[in-house]
Design an enzyme around this catalytic site. Structure first.
Site, PDB file in Angstrom:
ATOM      1  N   ASP A 457       1.907   3.366  -0.565  1.00 61.22           N
ATOM      2  CA  ASP A 457       2.867   2.512   0.548  1.00 61.22           C
ATOM      3  C   ASP A 457       4.230   3.057   0.353  1.00 61.22           C
ATOM      4  O   ASP A 457       4.540   4.583  -1.170  1.00 61.22           O
ATOM      5  CB  ASP A 457       3.349   1.206  -0.831  1.00 61.22           C
ATOM      6  N   ASP A 527       3.147  -6.029   8.071  1.00 56.24           N
ATOM      7  CA  ASP A 527       2.772  -7.197   7.010  1.00 56.24           C
ATOM      8  C   ASP A 527       2.668  -8.085   7.790  1.00 56.24           C
ATOM      9  O   ASP A 527       2.273  -8.880   6.682  1.00 56.24           O
ATOM     10  CB  ASP A 527       4.096  -7.339   5.920  1.00 56.24           C
TER      11      ASP A 527
HETATM   12  C1  GLA Z   1       4.399  -3.855   0.807  1.00 56.86           C
HETATM   13  C2  GLA Z   1       3.169  -3.802   1.335  1.00 56.86           C
HETATM   14  C3  GLA Z   1       2.167  -4.873   1.404  1.00 56.86           C
HETATM   15  C4  GLA Z   1       2.114  -4.703  -0.709  1.00 56.86           C
HETATM   16  C5  GLA Z   1       3.218  -4.728  -0.749  1.00 56.86           C
HETATM   17  C6  GLA Z   1       3.248  -4.199  -2.825  1.00 56.86           C
HETATM   18  O1  GLA Z   1       5.211  -4.696   1.176  1.00 56.86           O
HETATM   19  O2  GLA Z   1       3.480  -3.388   2.975  1.00 56.86           O
HETATM   20  O3  GLA Z   1       0.759  -5.195   1.579  1.00 56.86           O
HETATM   21  O4  GLA Z   1       0.913  -3.895  -0.772  1.00 56.86           O
HETATM   22  O5  GLA Z   1       4.094  -3.956  -0.761  1.00 56.86           O
HETATM   23  O6  GLA Z   1       4.334  -4.283  -3.180  1.00 56.86           O
END
Ligand code: GLA
Length: 710
Positions: A457, A527
């Protein structure tokens, strides 16, 4: 009046331009249906004929230059702008030969060499031609032997000339949880710039990919289409410079605040611009680009993906060993194959129990996971699941032991208040200690026994682009050197862990580009997992990226019927992010049916050809189908977005002569069977008359398998 031929396959070559000196060279770079044609003109400069035209000019003009340089006569947007070691701000490149090397039966590498007669400065225009796919990878390599550093102010990857008439541009804008909205416009005189200035990712507000139709609007099955995608995960710029009789498309890193001091004898290679051509609309363009991507664009492109369960939507930060281990049994029962543990498993001095603290401290949290990650991974494997883990190696919370130890490791501007995003800062990956730190984090986590998947991420972008490491003279290198160091880290990871599957994520769809994707297996498009929104979003990503690279998880976003959510996720790389133990029995049955259907069709949806049938934007429904490479099977998806009639949907790409049996997969409980259920029709009949789906109300879906008789 400009003539644009129907086919771009130029047969006759008009070598004799009035101004071209005797012995001048013409260079033709060809794929099956696309020709890029260059001429060496007066004074040895290199010119390009506008793509797809047989325009013969009396004189080649400066505006026709193939890779125009600033400062010596070219007055429009240049591809190259250099300050030489002695301070001269002009560059003049002349043709210096060509190298052509076949790399495979249908692949050729071409380097057109240019040099400045007044300076020991050279540039090579590099093209990798994938003949059968009509894909061209293009980049530029710059090198010099001047007595000191030269400064590159602009250094485009590609600078193609197009015919000016009726060029339509489709590009994609958005924001967090609202990525990839298309907008189409006619290019008119002036310069249209699409860019991003956010450093550690290209996307969020605009994607580094676009579509051009060259003779008025194109459709899925008609029109001359040129699509472009920049393989770069940092700030980018596309400039569409329309002046008089030409349109120049300049693509590359964003010159904004990015002057690069290039030392003698070093090569600056720009990112790769990927071009794909179709004479038959967007559908054929995507199928060609997907074919290229399966081989060169991402990892293990011939291996259909598993069913994944993620705990993020189910538990958020609130879990411990037992809570997670408790998810394994119901997951296995349902048919899940891989479990992904998300954020919140690490940090002791500052436990990562929310997004305010702990990022950067990568030891497992002793209260939540007293024995570390290994027993949890082992427990998953014991239950028949693979185990994956979330990590965000590039970032740090100020509330962390890491930041306390190394406050100078972050990207920030001195004398300015720290600007946090999601309570975090980016580490300065241009600094060697940071590179080593991040590598150690990745290596240690991926070396935990039984970890075979990871989600990488990156939850912020740059807003205060200062590096204590780069010093006062090289601050402008940060944007480029960060991304290069990132790729080195990703490459090292991919090579050290060849069997670990990797998901690319960046606070939603921030890293949706072929620069990073080549080290990964898939990416997280957004997301936003509301399946209604995903129907259009996945459609738009699908212009450039194959379905198996688009992670699509079933969640409760939007509170949609489970059957609809499952169908949308099944059309891409299927996963779930639900607390399965808490699911009502009826939803559970729908999920189990979806999982077994997905396992049945994933070789078709992941390895087959995509046909986009009915665009969902603002429409009653969206529809698409996939066809297996040998056309023995196809899968049709219909997503009803508004109430309507169950009108037939007409699949494409079937074998007209073969007979296919029609079967709805995982039918929604309580709905009548398809009128054609269980019956057999020729491909020609199905493509002409269509299949009448079982859905007509909003947020209903229908997935139909067409299986050819042996
Ligand atoms: C980001 C990702 C999510 C999740 C969060 C965790 O927002 O896009 O899918 O993994 O981080 O903190």
């Amino acid at each position: 009046m400009q003539m644009i031929p129907r086919s771009l396959k130029l047969t006759a070559l008009a070598v004799a331009l009035a101004s071209t000196p005797v012995g001048a060279e013409t260079l033709r770079l060809q794929t099956k249906n696309l020709t890029l044609e260059f001429e060496v003109g007066e004074g040895g400069r290199l010119y390009q004929r506008p793509l797809g035209t047989d325009m013969k000019r009396e004189r080649l003009q400066r505006a026709d230059e193939a890779y125009p340089q600033a400062g010596d006569g070219y007055i429009w947007e240049p591809a190259l702008q250099v300050v030489h070691a002695d301070g001269n701000t002009s560059t003049a490149l002349v043709y210096d030969g060509v190298e052509r090397n076949p790399e495979a039966a249908d692949r050729e590498m071409v380097r057109i060499k240019l040099r400045d007669p007044a300076y020991a400065f050279e540039a090579a225009l590099c093209f990798r031609l994938h003949r059968d796919r009509d894909v061209v990878e293009q980049w530029t390599e710059i090198r010099h032997h001047e007595p000191g550093a030269v400064t590159l102010e602009r250094m485009a990857s590609s600078s193609l000339l197009l015919p000016p008439a009726n060029v339509e541009l489709t590009h994609f804008y958005g924001d967090w949880a609202n990525e990839m909205n298309p907008v189409t416009e006619r290019l008119t005189p002036g310069t249209k710039v699409l860019d991003s200035k956010i450093g550690v990712r290209a996307h969020q507000f605009g994607n580094p990919s676009f579509l051009l139709s060259l003779d008025g609007p194109a459709t899925e099955n008609s029109g001359h289409v040129l699509a472009g995608s920049l393989a770069w995960s940092g700030s980018f710029q596309f400039a569409f410079d329309h002046f008089g009789e030409r349109v120049r498309v300049l693509c590359g890193v964003n010159p904004f605040a990015s002057a690069y001091h290039l030392e003698p004898e070093r090569t600056f290679a720009t990112p790769v611009m990927i071009w794909v051509w179709s004479g038959a609309g967007f559908g054929e363009m995507s199928r060609k680009l997907h074919g290229w991507a399966h081989e060169f664009g991402f990892r293990d492109g011939r291996q259909p993906r598993t069913v994944l369960l993620n705990n993020w939507e189910a538990t958020g930060f609130d879990f411990d060993f037992n809570r997670i281990a408790g998810l394994f049994e119901p997951a296995k029962e349902l048919g899940v194959e891989l479990f992904l543990l998300d954020d919140g498993w690490f940090g002791n001095q500052y436990p990562r129990v929310n997004d305010h603290a702990g990022l950067g401290d990568w030891e497992p949290n002793r209260t939540r996971l007293p024995e570390g990650l290994a027993p949890l991974a082992a427990e998953a494997v014991k239950r028949g699941l693979r185990f994956g883990i979330w990590l965000e190696p590039e970032m740090v919370n100020p509330k962390s032991a890491l930041f306390e130890r190394h406050p100078d490791w972050v990207i920030r501007q001195p004398k300015r208040e720290l600007e946090l995003q999601r309570n975090q800062l980016a580490l300065d990956l241009t600094r060697p200690e940071v590179q080593e730190f991040e590598w150690n984090v990745i290596r240690d986590i991926l070396s935990v026994p039984n970890v075979s998947y990871a989600k990488w991420d990156c939850d912020r972008y740059l807003t205060q682009s200062g590096s204590a490491w780069l010093g006062p003279d090289r601050q402008s290198h940060l944007w480029i050197d960060y991304v290069r160091a990132l790729y080195a880290l990703m490459d090292r990871t991919a090579k050290a862990f060849p069997n670990t599957e990797l998901m690319l994520c960046s606070g939603g769809g921030g890293r949706a580009d072929y620069g990073a994707l080549k080290y990964f297996h898939e990416f997280w498009p957004s997301d936003n997992t509301d399946p209604v929104r995903r129907v259009a979003m996945q459609w738009n990503y699908s212009y450039f990226f194959p379905a198996m690279t688009l992670a699509a998880h079933v969640t409760h976003w939007g509170d949609r019927p489970m059957h609809f959510a499952c169908a949308v996720a099944m059309s891409a790389r299927f996963g779930m992010d639900l607390d399965l133990a808490k699911l009502p029995a009826q939803d559970k049955a729908v999920c189990a049916g979806a999982i077994s259907a997905y396992k049945r069709i994933r070789d078709v949806t992941h390895l087959g050809d995509l046909y986009r049938l009915e665009p969902p934007q603002g429409a009653m429904r969206g529809a698409l189908n996939f066809v297996a490479p040998d056309r023995s099977r196809a899968v049709v998806f219909v997503f009803q977005l508004k109430e309507g009639q169950p009108l037939p949907v007409r699949p494409q790409g079937l074998d007209s002569a073969r007979k296919y049996a029609v079967r709805e997969l995982n039918p929604a409980p309580g709905r009548a069977a398809l009128p054609q259920e269980g019956r057999t029709f020729t491909g020609a009949d199905l493509m002409r008359d269509g299949v009448v789906p079982s859905c007509a109300k909003a947020v209903e879906a229908c997935v139909v398998e067409l299986e050819a008789e042996p």
